[in-house]
Design a protein around this motif. Sequence first.
Motif, PDB file in Angstrom:
ATOM      1  N   ASN A 898      21.853  47.436  24.467  1.00 39.73           N
ATOM      2  CA  ASN A 898      23.276  47.557  24.128  1.00 39.73           C
ATOM      3  C   ASN A 898      24.093  48.049  25.319  1.00 39.73           C
ATOM      4  O   ASN A 898      25.185  48.573  25.153  1.00 39.73           O
ATOM      5  CB  ASN A 898      23.487  48.490  22.932  1.00 39.73           C
ATOM      6  N   LEU A 899      23.593  47.816  26.544  1.00 47.30           N
ATOM      7  CA  LEU A 899      24.259  48.308  27.747  1.00 47.30           C
ATOM      8  C   LEU A 899      24.543  47.142  28.691  1.00 47.30           C
ATOM      9  O   LEU A 899      23.631  46.432  29.141  1.00 47.30           O
ATOM     10  CB  LEU A 899      23.385  49.354  28.438  1.00 47.30           C
ATOM     11  N   SER A 900      25.838  46.939  29.019  1.00 48.67           N
ATOM     12  CA  SER A 900      26.267  45.846  29.881  1.00 48.67           C
ATOM     13  C   SER A 900      27.313  46.382  30.861  1.00 48.67           C
ATOM     14  O   SER A 900      27.375  47.593  31.125  1.00 48.67           O
ATOM     15  CB  SER A 900      26.820  44.699  29.036  1.00 48.67           C
ATOM     16  N   PHE A 901      28.210  45.517  31.335  1.00 50.05           N
ATOM     17  CA  PHE A 901      29.262  45.943  32.262  1.00 50.05           C
ATOM     18  C   PHE A 901      30.315  44.856  32.344  1.00 50.05           C
ATOM     19  O   PHE A 901      30.114  43.725  31.941  1.00 50.05           O
ATOM     20  CB  PHE A 901      28.682  46.254  33.644  1.00 50.05           C
ATOM     21  N   ARG A 902      31.497  45.245  32.850  1.00 50.68           N
ATOM     22  CA  ARG A 902      32.530  44.284  33.226  1.00 50.68           C
ATOM     23  C   ARG A 902      33.034  44.677  34.606  1.00 50.68           C
ATOM     24  O   ARG A 902      32.743  45.757  35.100  1.00 50.68           O
ATOM     25  CB  ARG A 902      33.627  44.205  32.174  1.00 50.68           C
ATOM     26  N   ILE A 903      33.822  43.793  35.232  1.00 53.13           N
ATOM     27  CA  ILE A 903      34.189  44.013  36.629  1.00 53.13           C
ATOM     28  C   ILE A 903      35.706  44.100  36.790  1.00 53.13           C
ATOM     29  O   ILE A 903      36.480  43.705  35.910  1.00 53.13           O
ATOM     30  CB  ILE A 903      33.635  42.885  37.521  1.00 53.13           C
ATOM     31  N   VAL A 904      36.103  44.640  37.934  1.00 53.14           N
ATOM     32  CA  VAL A 904      37.503  44.804  38.301  1.00 53.14           C
ATOM     33  C   VAL A 904      37.731  44.104  39.633  1.00 53.14           C
ATOM     34  O   VAL A 904      36.874  44.123  40.521  1.00 53.14           O
ATOM     35  CB  VAL A 904      37.865  46.311  38.393  1.00 53.14           C
ATOM     36  N   LYS A 905      38.915  43.529  39.762  1.00 51.94           N
ATOM     37  CA  LYS A 905      39.303  42.878  41.002  1.00 51.94           C
ATOM     38  C   LYS A 905      40.522  43.599  41.577  1.00 51.94           C
ATOM     39  O   LYS A 905      41.515  43.808  40.884  1.00 51.94           O
ATOM     40  CB  LYS A 905      39.662  41.416  40.730  1.00 51.94           C
ATOM     41  N   ALA A 906      40.427  43.996  42.833  1.00 55.24           N
ATOM     42  CA  ALA A 906      41.559  44.641  43.495  1.00 55.24           C
ATOM     43  C   ALA A 906      42.634  43.608  43.787  1.00 55.24           C
ATOM     44  O   ALA A 906      42.348  42.460  44.117  1.00 55.24           O
ATOM     45  CB  ALA A 906      41.098  45.312  44.780  1.00 55.24           C
ATOM     46  N   LEU A 907      43.903  44.053  43.657  1.00 59.67           N
ATOM     47  CA  LEU A 907      45.030  43.151  43.873  1.00 59.67           C
ATOM     48  C   LEU A 907      45.712  43.489  45.189  1.00 59.67           C
ATOM     49  O   LEU A 907      45.769  44.662  45.602  1.00 59.67           O
ATOM     50  CB  LEU A 907      46.013  43.248  42.707  1.00 59.67           C
ATOM     51  N   PRO A 908      46.290  42.490  45.862  1.00 58.08           N
ATOM     52  CA  PRO A 908      46.778  42.699  47.222  1.00 58.08           C
ATOM     53  C   PRO A 908      47.981  43.635  47.336  1.00 58.08           C
ATOM     54  O   PRO A 908      48.151  44.294  48.355  1.00 58.08           O
ATOM     55  CB  PRO A 908      47.133  41.270  47.692  1.00 58.08           C
ATOM     56  N   ARG A 909      48.838  43.706  46.331  1.00 54.25           N
ATOM     57  CA  ARG A 909      50.031  44.546  46.437  1.00 54.25           C
ATOM     58  C   ARG A 909      49.965  45.728  45.465  1.00 54.25           C
ATOM     59  O   ARG A 909      50.974  46.135  44.895  1.00 54.25           O
ATOM     60  CB  ARG A 909      51.294  43.722  46.153  1.00 54.25           C
ATOM     61  N   ALA A 910      48.774  46.267  45.239  1.00 53.50           N
ATOM     62  CA  ALA A 910      48.594  47.363  44.262  1.00 53.50           C
ATOM     63  C   ALA A 910      49.551  48.497  44.587  1.00 53.50           C
ATOM     64  O   ALA A 910      49.625  48.973  45.726  1.00 53.50           O
ATOM     65  CB  ALA A 910      47.156  47.856  44.298  1.00 53.50           C
ATOM     66  N   SER A 911      50.317  48.922  43.599  1.00 52.56           N
ATOM     67  CA  SER A 911      51.318  49.978  43.803  1.00 52.56           C
ATOM     68  C   SER A 911      50.638  51.331  43.898  1.00 52.56           C
ATOM     69  O   SER A 911      49.532  51.542  43.429  1.00 52.56           O
ATOM     70  CB  SER A 911      52.311  49.965  42.637  1.00 52.56           C
ATOM     71  N   ARG A 912      51.350  52.261  44.475  1.00 55.44           N
ATOM     72  CA  ARG A 912      50.841  53.614  44.642  1.00 55.44           C
ATOM     73  C   ARG A 912      51.739  54.590  43.904  1.00 55.44           C
ATOM     74  O   ARG A 912      52.961  54.466  43.929  1.00 55.44           O
ATOM     75  CB  ARG A 912      50.786  54.003  46.123  1.00 55.44           C
ATOM     76  N   GLY A 913      51.110  55.596  43.237  1.00 44.95           N
ATOM     77  CA  GLY A 913      51.885  56.580  42.490  1.00 44.95           C
ATOM     78  C   GLY A 913      52.370  57.682  43.362  1.00 44.95           C
ATOM     79  O   GLY A 913      51.924  57.875  44.463  1.00 44.95           O
TER      80      GLY A 913
END
Length: 913
Positions: A898-913
Amino acid sequence: MKLDQTRQVRSMALAAAKRGFIEQETLWDLACRIALGGASSAKELLAELLTPEQLAQITTEPLEDASLPAAGSTEQGASSTEGRAPTAPTSTSETPATQSAPNGRGANAARYDLGASLGTGGAGNVIKAHDREIGRAVALKMLKPGADAEAGLVERFLAEARITAQLEHPNIIPVYDLGRLVGDAPYYTMRIVKQRSLQDVLTSVELRRQWSLVRLVGVFVQVSRALAYAHRRGVIHRDIKPENVLLGDYGEVYLADWGNAKLLAGLPEHGRATDGADEPLQIHEANRSFDRKRNEVLPSGLSGTPGYIAPEQIRGDSGLIDHRADLFALGVILYEILTGEHPFDAPTVLAVILATQTREPKAPRSIVPNCPLMLEDLCLAMLAKDPSRRPASADIVVSEIDAFLDGAKERSRRREEARKLCGLAKAPLQRDRELTVERQWLEKEARRLLQDVKGHEPIERKRSGWEFEDRAAEVEREQARVNAEAIDLYTKALAYDPDLPEARAGLADLYWQRALRADEERRHAERIYYEALVSEFDVGSYAALLKADAAISFDTQPSGAAVLAYRYVEKDRILVASDERYLGRTPLRDARLSPGSYLFILKRTGYRDVRYPALLRRGDHHHADINLYTEEEIGESFIYVPGGKFIVGGDPEAIDSLRRDEVFVPDFAISRFPVTFREYCEFLNELETRDLGFALKRAPHDTRGSEGYVVQPASGGGWEPIPTVLEGETRKLFRADEGHLWNLPVFLIDWFDAVAYCRYRGEREGAEIRLPSELEWEKAARGADGRFYPWGDHFDPTFCLMRTSRPFIPQPEPVGTFIADVSPYGVRDMAGGMREWVADVHGDKTWTEALAEPEPSVDVERDASPWRVFRSGNWAGDDQRCRSASRSRFFALARNTNLSFRIVKALPRASRG
């Protein structure tokens, strides 16, 4: 001393006491000296105490063989009923000095026709009589038959009549006539008053209901006025009690029974008349008591009714006995009016007398909480043991009561008490702030101590963390107590002054904090309740806020995006974006909306539509700065999560929830579903082209070697899931020949396998691909408003895949099967299905730090590998694990079906807080 001498002394001493020449205490001293033989003769013994004239009077009378009274006892007085039946307890009295009989004995006897008895008390009878000369009915008081034989009783009776006759006041029964009947029986006549007293009202439940406090206080002030008048005339009553306050049918109030009255040495300092209207009474000198040595007029000692007699009278402290003894008795009456209880109630007369001297009365408010403060202050002052602490005169009592009835002073006093209570409320509020800091620290320490403890480890390893948890729970209970204390103090303050701004503002602040906490914890009914209380007690601080709209402004890169607003509304326990409203195009300024949770969709040609959930609070101005991305930049299998703030943690029902906070997370794209067998087998195919050993190492399997693999080489080449990956009813529902196995989320993957897959995808797509951080995963699941599940705040097993979602034994199912399991951004299967590895351990280990840790060799046991975190519920888990804030720690080498994963993709104009 011989027997006949002893009898002589006793008889002479008793005669002196009856005439008021000596006090009761002195009589007791004489008894002791007689017993000890301290003198040679009666005259020698009494010559020390009496004037020659007084000694001559008592030596001319025949001797009586009488026993001396016990110390502290009182002689029964002749208490007049003045037109009403007497009630217990009977007054005690001292005998005044002898007085000459009036002239014209029996002259007026024929003037009256005697009728029925109106009452009897002490040594007197009161009879209804008809005055022939005036033609009116009167109350005629005379001595009982044979009572005039008692020494001094006639003189005392006449003194009572003369004192009462000279006290001409609306609240004192007027005396009409004084004389002697045939046979020399003295009498006096007065107005007939109905046979109802204040005592009747105070002791009757039915009558007490009919008499309001204001009405009773009106009676009390009239009695006080009568007493103030008498004191100015130099008279103390000495038997103030409810039985002696008579009530007429038309509102008349009379202070009656002046049979124990005495003249003062001088007028009171306060309330003295300045116009000569209230001259001292003119009473025959025989009615006064004199001190032989100083020749001063003094009040006699003990007199009155137990329970109303002032402490200084009981002690026989003649230097302190004056008009303030009457004020003490008046204070007892006021106490009974306010509380319905006697301040010195006790089972016996002696116990009542002792309590009067030693016991402080309970505050009236402790008996009747709504007792007027001003009356309580006055009452307790009148009951002071020390006469100097009592009001200086009855006129001051009248003034205080008038001020109360007017209302202004009572309002001022109640406001003073209310402000005092508000001041007391500051301490528990400060304590609450301190406890909040302490509780948060304890909870943090508990998490730190328990985070590395395995579930199967012994209690000894967990005890230290438990101790911190227990201390945190106790602090939370203490917070509840101090909050309740503050609310109680503010509520009591408002009971005294309903309009006091400090109390109302204090309660409004308290309830606002509770409303915010309820909102944070998604307890909407409680939030509405506390907001209603805020509105009730608000003095202006929250009025605008409670009614205020929210505002939102949008900027996009590039600009020109159309903005549509949808308010989240709950339908069938799922929050649904409803009521579309077009706001305009970016840049968009100050769009006004009602407070609440919204989904904004931004549309611009050539770019992926943006889903932007936001929580708009009352009075807030939310500013959204959003990057627009093309389909190619985001990727077909990814969902764009625009940068912004969201509420993380704070779910009390979640497992190991993070502390509630509002944090900024930059742009990222997250895969719509967990990685499937189809996607993962493509990865294995790529590995196999390089090295079969690499492919076997990363292939999903358990610890049983080749038998534990859930993939196998396909007949046409490459890897595929084994047909038996599903069994039973699930296998029938999702048949392998229909391709469902390829859409199952891949499982039996450890953390390092997931990282290897991310590296593969990154190389293939030419982008930064990684596991999501804890904050990214939770934001993608919950949106911005702090909801407990991706779809809202309520749970149902049909909303996601967990152990009770099916009527048969649960197993993994293809991604996207449960359509309700979707987040505000459109990410699927984040509540059920599979647990998912994430990149970091929030607050402890970043993604970069986790990547820096080398992968253990194949011979290392799983529990020797470093800690990692996984999120989401799963097909075998319960609803608590389905909560978006739940998180679990486990070893990086852990594998499970019952253990899996999903992935994230970084975006080129990611904003900063």
